[in-house]
Design a protein around this motif. Sequence first.
Motif, PDB file in Angstrom:
ATOM      1  N   GLY A 113       3.640  -8.149  33.521  1.00  0.00           N
ATOM      2  CA  GLY A 113       3.350  -6.760  33.192  1.00  0.00           C
ATOM      3  C   GLY A 113       2.284  -6.086  34.008  1.00  0.00           C
ATOM      4  N   ASP A 114       1.638  -6.804  34.913  1.00  0.00           N
ATOM      5  CA  ASP A 114       0.665  -6.133  35.779  1.00  0.00           C
ATOM      6  C   ASP A 114       1.073  -6.404  37.238  1.00  0.00           C
ATOM      7  OD1 ASP A 114      -1.857  -4.902  36.695  1.00  0.00           O
ATOM      8  OD2 ASP A 114      -2.504  -5.207  34.629  1.00  0.00           O
ATOM      9  N   ASP A 115       0.200  -6.040  38.181  1.00  0.00           N
ATOM     10  CA  ASP A 115       0.543  -6.294  39.580  1.00  0.00           C
ATOM     11  C   ASP A 115       0.542  -7.792  39.884  1.00  0.00           C
ATOM     12  OD1 ASP A 115       0.901  -3.631  40.757  1.00  0.00           O
ATOM     13  OD2 ASP A 115      -1.151  -3.346  40.074  1.00  0.00           O
ATOM     14  N   ALA A 116      -0.255  -8.540  39.145  1.00  0.00           N
ATOM     15  CA  ALA A 116      -0.321  -9.987  39.356  1.00  0.00           C
ATOM     16  C   ALA A 116      -0.703 -10.655  38.044  1.00  0.00           C
ATOM     17  CB  ALA A 116      -1.350 -10.314  40.438  1.00  0.00           C
ATOM     18  N   ALA A 117      -0.370 -11.926  37.925  1.00  0.00           N
ATOM     19  CA  ALA A 117      -0.787 -12.718  36.767  1.00  0.00           C
ATOM     20  C   ALA A 117      -2.203 -13.222  37.010  1.00  0.00           C
ATOM     21  CB  ALA A 117       0.165 -13.892  36.579  1.00  0.00           C
ATOM     22  N   VAL A 118      -2.934 -13.479  35.923  1.00  0.00           N
ATOM     23  CA  VAL A 118      -4.318 -13.939  36.059  1.00  0.00           C
ATOM     24  C   VAL A 118      -4.513 -15.226  35.272  1.00  0.00           C
ATOM     25  CG1 VAL A 118      -6.740 -13.372  35.657  1.00  0.00           C
ATOM     26  CG2 VAL A 118      -5.142 -11.561  36.336  1.00  0.00           C
ATOM     27  N   ILE A 119      -5.044 -16.226  35.949  1.00  0.00           N
ATOM     28  CA  ILE A 119      -5.297 -17.537  35.346  1.00  0.00           C
ATOM     29  C   ILE A 119      -6.797 -17.798  35.380  1.00  0.00           C
ATOM     30  CG2 ILE A 119      -4.844 -20.009  35.552  1.00  0.00           C
ATOM     31  CD1 ILE A 119      -2.270 -18.928  37.237  1.00  0.00           C
ATOM     32  N   ASP A 120      -7.356 -18.078  34.214  1.00  0.00           N
ATOM     33  CA  ASP A 120      -8.808 -18.242  34.105  1.00  0.00           C
ATOM     34  C   ASP A 120      -9.209 -19.694  34.359  1.00  0.00           C
ATOM     35  OD1 ASP A 120     -11.451 -18.009  33.523  1.00  0.00           O
ATOM     36  OD2 ASP A 120     -11.197 -17.455  31.418  1.00  0.00           O
ATOM     37  N   ASN A 121     -10.056 -19.898  35.343  1.00  0.00           N
ATOM     38  CA  ASN A 121     -10.624 -21.230  35.554  1.00  0.00           C
ATOM     39  C   ASN A 121     -12.120 -21.144  35.276  1.00  0.00           C
ATOM     40  OD1 ASN A 121      -8.078 -21.828  37.060  1.00  0.00           O
ATOM     41  ND2 ASN A 121      -9.029 -20.512  38.596  1.00  0.00           N
ATOM     42  N   ASP A 122     -12.478 -21.065  34.034  1.00  0.00           N
ATOM     43  CA  ASP A 122     -13.891 -20.993  33.663  1.00  0.00           C
ATOM     44  C   ASP A 122     -14.613 -19.793  34.268  1.00  0.00           C
ATOM     45  OD1 ASP A 122     -14.263 -22.936  31.832  1.00  0.00           O
ATOM     46  OD2 ASP A 122     -14.610 -24.520  33.324  1.00  0.00           O
ATOM     47  N   GLY A 123     -14.029 -18.620  34.168  1.00  0.00           N
ATOM     48  CA  GLY A 123     -14.705 -17.404  34.611  1.00  0.00           C
ATOM     49  C   GLY A 123     -14.352 -16.972  36.019  1.00  0.00           C
ATOM     50  N   PHE A 124     -13.930 -17.911  36.842  1.00  0.00           N
ATOM     51  CA  PHE A 124     -13.468 -17.536  38.180  1.00  0.00           C
ATOM     52  C   PHE A 124     -11.951 -17.617  38.145  1.00  0.00           C
ATOM     53  CE2 PHE A 124     -13.542 -17.553  42.858  1.00  0.00           C
ATOM     54  CZ  PHE A 124     -14.467 -16.533  43.014  1.00  0.00           C
ATOM     55  N   CYS A 125     -11.297 -16.486  38.379  1.00  0.00           N
ATOM     56  CA  CYS A 125      -9.870 -16.423  38.078  1.00  0.00           C
ATOM     57  C   CYS A 125      -8.995 -16.550  39.317  1.00  0.00           C
ATOM     58  CB  CYS A 125      -9.559 -15.110  37.372  1.00  0.00           C
ATOM     59  SG  CYS A 125     -10.343 -15.033  35.758  1.00  0.00           S
ATOM     60  N   THR A 126      -7.824 -17.132  39.100  1.00  0.00           N
ATOM     61  CA  THR A 126      -6.780 -17.179  40.116  1.00  0.00           C
ATOM     62  C   THR A 126      -5.778 -16.072  39.799  1.00  0.00           C
ATOM     63  OG1 THR A 126      -7.062 -19.559  40.290  1.00  0.00           O
ATOM     64  CG2 THR A 126      -5.018 -18.637  41.173  1.00  0.00           C
ATOM     65  N   VAL A 127      -5.386 -15.332  40.816  1.00  0.00           N
ATOM     66  CA  VAL A 127      -4.501 -14.186  40.641  1.00  0.00           C
ATOM     67  C   VAL A 127      -3.237 -14.462  41.459  1.00  0.00           C
ATOM     68  CG1 VAL A 127      -4.345 -11.694  40.991  1.00  0.00           C
ATOM     69  CG2 VAL A 127      -6.531 -12.717  40.393  1.00  0.00           C
ATOM     70  N   VAL A 128      -2.068 -14.329  40.838  1.00  0.00           N
ATOM     71  CA  VAL A 128      -0.821 -14.731  41.497  1.00  0.00           C
ATOM     72  C   VAL A 128       0.219 -13.622  41.426  1.00  0.00           C
ATOM     73  CG1 VAL A 128       1.010 -16.477  41.581  1.00  0.00           C
ATOM     74  CG2 VAL A 128      -1.234 -17.090  40.685  1.00  0.00           C
ATOM     75  N   SER A 129       0.853 -13.349  42.560  1.00  0.00           N
ATOM     76  CA  SER A 129       1.906 -12.338  42.570  1.00  0.00           C
ATOM     77  C   SER A 129       3.025 -12.775  43.504  1.00  0.00           C
ATOM     78  CB  SER A 129       1.339 -10.999  43.040  1.00  0.00           C
ATOM     79  OG  SER A 129       2.361 -10.041  43.056  1.00  0.00           O
ATOM     80  N   THR A 130       4.248 -12.422  43.167  1.00  0.00           N
ATOM     81  CA  THR A 130       5.370 -12.815  44.010  1.00  0.00           C
ATOM     82  C   THR A 130       6.341 -11.654  44.175  1.00  0.00           C
ATOM     83  OG1 THR A 130       6.875 -14.678  44.371  1.00  0.00           O
ATOM     84  CG2 THR A 130       6.841 -13.766  42.178  1.00  0.00           C
ATOM     85  N   ASP A 131       6.957 -11.556  45.330  1.00  0.00           N
ATOM     86  CA  ASP A 131       7.904 -10.480  45.639  1.00  0.00           C
ATOM     87  C   ASP A 131       8.998 -11.019  46.531  1.00  0.00           C
ATOM     88  OD1 ASP A 131       7.772  -7.695  44.799  1.00  0.00           O
ATOM     89  OD2 ASP A 131       5.692  -7.746  45.505  1.00  0.00           O
ATOM     90  N   MET A 132      10.164 -10.446  46.385  1.00  0.00           N
ATOM     91  CA  MET A 132      11.308 -10.915  47.155  1.00  0.00           C
ATOM     92  C   MET A 132      11.901  -9.752  47.955  1.00  0.00           C
ATOM     93  SD  MET A 132      14.140 -13.434  45.681  1.00  0.00           S
ATOM     94  CE  MET A 132      14.529 -12.502  44.234  1.00  0.00           C
TER      95      MET A 132
END
Length: 340
Positions: free
Chosen positions: A34-53
Amino acid sequence: MQHTDVNTLGEFGLIEHLTKEFLITQPSTLKGVGDDAAVIDNDGFCTVVSTDMLVEGIHFDLAYSPLKHLGYKAVTVNLSDIYAMNAFPKQITVSIAISNKYSVEALDELYAGIRAACDAYGVDLVGGDTTSSPKGMVISVTAIGQCEKDRLVYRNGARVGDLICITGDLGAAYLGLQLLEREKSIWLEHPDVQPNLEDQKYIIGRHLKPEARRDMIETFRKQDLKPTSMIDISDGLASEIFHICKQSGTGALIEESGVPIHPDTQLMALQFKLDPITCALNGGEDYELLFTIDPKDVDKVRFLPDIYIAGEILNAADGVKLNTKGGNLHTLKAQGWRHF
Ligand code: ADP
Ligand code: MG
């Protein structure tokens, strides 16, 4: 089994339909679909992931898209989604499906473009997948970025009274595509006529080789500015402001006079008998940023180059409106219906 045409749902309706039964179970999943990218929390520092085809014949046409540009664009459009979260991309993976019409030399060109984008934006290519396709090419890029949790900017943070800002200028990529399509059809009928596109470098470049706005995200950090909401403009301003308003539970007023449009875009729109503001609202692939700021931050953006204040966030009940240069109020319609 029933056969419901996917067109009855539309792109966004289809995504909602397919994903609504998936519940978030992991505490580290800060943002799912639902957003431009997904967000994964690793203890306050986040990983942001997006994919396009990107699919040949739908998203690109090799009659006028050089493979090197295509490789570059496949990467930058993904990086754009990471920047739209106020995050910085660090890695990409690239997956391709190719038919036997592609030679090693052709794929070298594609990868030269991918490498140029990796160099320009400082990201590492760390993996992918390669497979065959019965016809044409499909390229899928996944971008992985990083952001401190408290600096992430979502689509849902706009508040009534916030100012609406746009970077760069809009509508050029759409008109670049229209021009390339027109020249292609002329060329198909009269192969001896060579198209002259020299004078239209700006709009064609905007379509073939878009850049992602890393510079803006760096500027926000320097100015200590955190937008209240943000999205990248991939489907046209109208579609993107609707996403912000829907997710933030607000309305919006856009001032036509505040929407940045390049002079070359204005001129080409006239040639095609299109209204330039229509191209900005409903064209696509500009990969600029649309964001909102708290009015108390206005001095942080007022004097920055390439940022334009184009409106204000209103109550949901006010809807999404455009105030034209002639002083008429138009209700905007949700767009973003493409490609099926
Ligand atoms: P953008 O235009 O920013 O790339 P999209 O409109 O493609 O975003 O996607 C909107 C949201 O829906 C994103 O969160 C995306 O990850 C998600 N999404 C799109 N297609 C699918 C799918 N087939 N399955 C699950 N999630 C999807
Ligand atoms: Mg996006």
